[in-house]
Each structure stands twice: as C-alpha cells, then as structure tokens.
Design a protein around this motif. Structure first.
Motif: not given
Length: 370
Positions: A206-208, A220-221, A359-364
């Motif tokens: 599975e892919v998040t 997701k980062y 910079y705290p990251l969530a997504r790219v």
C-alpha cells in the motif's frame, strides 16, 4: 466493488418498467451493467443511437447500512461527481450527493429503509474527484462498463409512509483547503496494482497518499524522495531541478516552491571556505557528493548552480499552475531566498532547512513546465 442487489421483481411507474433490487454490502453486482447492455441491444435493434439516458433502477437499502461505518463507504468505493462509475457504492454516493449525512450513528429506529431511483448512463471518458458533504470521491480517467446518477431518494417508515429526501449538491470543495484531507493520511490500492498483485499471487504494497492544500493527491514527504542518494545521479533532486522540474513542498498550512534559477560566478577561495573538507582538485571539478555542479572558469573564479526558495502566496490547483506557468510568475510568489547554493538546502527526516531556517514538511510534488 459495487454491492450486490437481489432482484425481487418489477414495479410499474407510469408507463416505464423499473427493476427493483435490494442493496447488499460487499459483493459484486451485475444488474446495472446487465440493464445497460439490454438497453444498448434494444436501441441497436431499432437502428437508433443509444440515448444519454438509459433505464432506471430502484434500489432498496436497509436502514442499518446507511452509516459511515459501512465498509464500502470507509473504503472509498466512490468514483465520480454527480455521474458515478457502475462500481461506486450507492450509500457512499448518497452521502456524496447529500441525501444523507456521513455519520457513524445508525438511522432512527422508525426508518425501515431508503429507496433510491438511479438512472443508468453510458460510460464517461473520465470521472472527476470532489470533496462534497465531507465525503471525497475519487477520480478515474477511463470509460468502464456504464455509469449512473441518483434521480430520487426517499425514506420508507416502519408501518408505512414515505418521506422524499432532497440532495445537497452545493457543499463542494475541489480547490479550497479543508482540515479533513490535509491532516489525514489515506492508504488505498489502485485497481492496476491490485490486479497485478493478484496475477503474481502476492501481497499488495500500500502507498500512503496525502491531500494537498487544494485537495489534490500528493506524495507524503519522505527524505528518500528528495535526498541525493543512489547511483542514478540524473534522478537526484538537484539534477531534476536543473532539467526544468520544480519542486513544491507543503507544511500543513503553506506551500513553498524550490526551483533552479541558473548559475553564478564566485571566487574559488569562497568555494574552498564553504567546503573545507574537499581537496583542491575536487573544487575545480563537478562535485557529485551533492550533485551541485561547480565548473572552473579560470584560476580565481568558478561557476556554481543557484536555486530559489519561495512561498506561494496562495495554493493553486495544478491545472491553474500549469496555465500560468511553472515556475510560478513572481506575482504569485514571495521570494524568501535567492541565489542559494545547493549546500544551503539541507534535508532531514522531518523537513528542510533553507539558509539556516527550518521548515517542517508534510507533502512534496514535482511539476514540470510541460
């Protein structure tokens, strides 16, 4: 994917016959496709083209299934907006169209069932995704089987009597950010991955997926996505940026842009100070430890790659971004750092440090001008 409905007979509404079937959770249904094929055959016999409106089908849904805990709803078995794929779950569709709310609470004990009348439609070239009434439908980019839309839905009370329900089609969000999809990760298996895994008789990996500030799926980062590691240097982040791709990164509230802006000339002594651990020979050649390239110009100067770090004034959907240009025009950006060396950009497990600021990251997401 779509649920099985047991055929229980035919009722007459006006002059048209409406097949009536009962909703059952978790089994494949053939009734919808069967109706469409019969309709197409009848149209062919009459030597006329199939209408955009096919036959109707009445679905009886026992009240206990009309809840957000229904596993078909929880599993996101829903593709399209207003017009849905034939394997979209009807309870999820009714919640998406606003006939009933997506709550975990069961309906009132006074309710016996819902009855929904759906119109069978031809397959669509594509099915779009929207967030509506706190339910997100999924996109599908190909024609399959047939489609359907809900034309009517009513409550059947115990002891007799019905109450017509009205849809709510205006509570949509395909662009504006919402709290729900931004902070919540979802795991799902694509149809192609599932069928491929079935052929190979193995478990599905599975892919998040996370949804960005415009409710579009992004990755997701992960430091593995952006770190310059491995043997394939053309796949390094810095190399991809030099080829024209642009990296967009998001926290839970803001979007940033990182792009390649060209080269600048610096004194070799400046580079030496920045890389004290490098030998004099490595300073006059390409430095592959970070894939930031340094080219010798003369004995005193070298050319190095430079990058720009900006904050997007407003998160825009990808379609809009491509229409106005990638990288984004300066009027859509607040430039935070210019003429950055690649060594000024440090990646970590939780985010990125640019010119000393974290910079705290969530997504790219990578986007290319093409």
């Amino acid at each position: 994917m779509f649920n099985t409905y047991d055929s229980i007979g035919v009722s007459v509404v006006g002059k048209s016959e409406v097949s009536t079937v009962v909703y059952r959770v978790g089994e494949c249904m053939q009734e919808l496709i069967k109706l469409w094929k019969e309709y197409e055959s009848s149209q062919a016999e009459k030597n006329c083209e199939s209408s955009q409106n096919g036959p109707t089908l009445e679905i009886r849904i026992p009240a206990e299934h009309v809840t957000a805990t229904n596993r078909q709803v929880r599993g996101g078995q829903l593709w399209g907006t207003d017009i849905y794929t034939d394997d979209s779950d009807l309870v999820a569709v009714l919640m998406h169209t606003g006939y009933c709310r997506p709550t975990a609470s069961p309906p009132s004990p006074a309710i016996q069932e819902l009855r929904a009348t759906i119109r069978v439609l031809p397959p669509q070239d594509c099915y779009i995704s929207t967030l509506r009434n706190n339910v997100r439908s999924r996109a599908w980019g190909a024609a399959i089987g047939c489609s359907y839309r809900v034309e009517r839905c009513c409550i059947v009370k115990k002891g007799g009597g019905t109450i017509d329900l009205e849809p709510c089609l205006t509570n949509t969000s395909s662009v504006e950010p919402t709290l729900a999809p931004v902070a919540v990760e979802r795991t799902m298996t694509t149809r192609a991955a599932a069928s491929n895994a079935l052929r190979q008789q193995r478990f599905v990996r599975e892919v998040t997926i996370q949804y960005n500030l415009c409710n579009e799926p992004w990755i997701k980062y992960s430091i593995n996505i952006v770190a310059d590691k491995g043997l394939k240097k053309p796949l390094y982040t810095s190399a991809r940026l030099k080829k024209g791709e642009v990296l967009y990164l998001e926290t839970h509230s803001r979007r940033y842009e990182l792009c390649f802006t060209g080269e600048k000339m610096v004194k070799a002594t400046t580079v030496s100070q920045a890389h004290e651990t490098e030998t004099e020979k490595s300073l006059t050649h390409n430095l592959h430890s970070t894939n930031g390239e340094i080219s010798t110009v003369d004995g005193d100067s070298v050319m190095i790659d430079v990058f720009r770090w900006s904050c997007c004034k407003k998160p825009l959907p990808q379609k809009v971004m491509r229409s106005i240009g990638i990288p984004l025009p300066l009027e859509h950006l607040e430039v935070l750092e210019e003429n950055l060396n690649w060594e000024d950009i440090l990646w970590s497990q939780t985010g990125v440090s640019v010119a000393g600021k974290d910079y705290p990251l969530a997504r790219v997401h990578f986007l290319s001008p093409n």
